[in-house]
Design an enzyme around this catalytic site. Structure first.
Site: not given
Ligand code: SD4
Length: 328
Positions: A85, A188, A206, A216-219, A239-240, A242
């Protein structure tokens, strides 16, 4: 000064005996400490936070800067090819590309981030270079890659590990190319630290949600979502899923709540509750927040069971289970 060997020895000792000297944190929603500061201290998400904290502690315990500590700390899971991850060992997007997101902030409020970056082992160091060597905050994709290469980073073509490739093949066979967001898509590394000088910094890195759509881009690279640090107040990271974190500007929200008098624990709980209010399927996803204030008090909270985090201070480095919202 504590050497690495001493620290490991002390950590092993601490886990076998009653632990004293930890900062106030966890379920007991406490008021900000007025009785002195726990510093230095570093906290980070998940089990991989333990070795990451070890690396960060090496810097903090010798009087180093929180910024250097968080960068060196999160580089540990980035370099681990078995971490699925974080870094180039991470799960790919649904087209088979491993695309990386990272962000960093220092005690002066400077910020740098990269997103949708491929083939670079340490995106956190590219993010730091964006912060320190450009007039910008965020570079993405090909531009971020070119910037990294132009500044001496090496291209990596390590490709997917056999395990990750097998996961992806299995996913393709079962999911008909539909990105799946569930409680198990997380891990993450977010890390925030307070150094001996009383300065805070944060880092987050991450490979993002596994099997996401290409692009796609996360948080994690979004300043204020996946991580935020303000030297007047403290720092937070996430984490989690995003998408849920971005919608509430999670880490910035937590820092602002602390600025307005909440403890780190209260602020993390409030942020999770905000997700519960705003995101209709919140019970089906996981988000975990960590926060640290200038007194060295720690907070952690998640939507569902299973989030854990590592805390290193006073020569001890330990993993804790976070409290969570959805108890049924
Ligand atoms: C995301 N917060 O890209 C991250 C996901 C995560 O390993 O925790 N990933 O949304």
């Amino acid at each position: 000064m504590t050497s690495r060997r001493d620290f490991i020895k002390k950590s092993a000792f601490a886990s076998a005996f009653v632990v004293t000297g930890l900062p106030k944190f966890g379920k007991s929603a406490q008021l900000p400490s007025t009785s002195g500061t726990t510093k230095p201290i570093v906290i980070s998400t998940w089990k991989h936070g333990i070795p990451a904290n070890d690396a960060a502690w090496k810097i903090l315990s010798s009087g180093g800067r929180a910024l250097d500590a968080v960068e060196q700390g999160v580089m540990v899971p980035e370099a681990d090819p078995n971490n699925t991850s974080v870094g180039l060992g991470g799960n790919p997007d649904r087209d088979g590309h491993v695309t990386l997101d990272a962000s960093i902030m220092d005690e002066k409020g400077n910020a740098g981030s990269v997103a949708f970056l491929e083939h670079i082992l340490h995106p956190i160091s590219v993010a730091r270079m964006v912060m320190e060597k450009t007039p910008h905050v965020m570079l993405v994709g090909e531009g971020a890659y070119q910037f990294a290469i132009d500044n001496g980073f090496k291209r990596s073509d390590q490709g997917m590990t056999p395990e990750v490739k097998a996961n992806w093949e299995k996913w393709k066979a079962e999911n008909k190319y539909n990105p799946k967001i569930d409680k198990n898509n997380h891990d993450t590394i977010g890390m925030v630290a307070l150094d001996n000088a009383g300065d805070v910094s944060g880092a987050c890195t991450t490979s993002g949600l596994g099997m996401k759509m290409h692009g796609r881009v996360g948080d994690s690279p979004i300043i204020g979502a996946g991580m935020f640090a303000d030297n007047d107040v403290g720092a937070a990271c996430a984490t989690g899923v995003g998408e849920a974190v971005i919608k509430i500007c999670g880490s910035h929200l937590i820092v602002e709540l602390m600025r307005n008098g909440k403890t780190p624990q209260q602020a993390c709980e409030e942020a999770v509750k905000r997700i519960a209010k705003k995101v209709s399927n919140y019970k089906d996803i996981q988000v975990g927040f960590l926060a640290l204030n200038k007194a060295g008090d720690v907070g952690a909270y998640s939507i569902v069971k299973g989030f854990n985090y590592a805390v290193a201070c006073n020569g001890q480095n330990r993993l804790f289970d976070s409290d969570y919202l959805v108890k049924e």
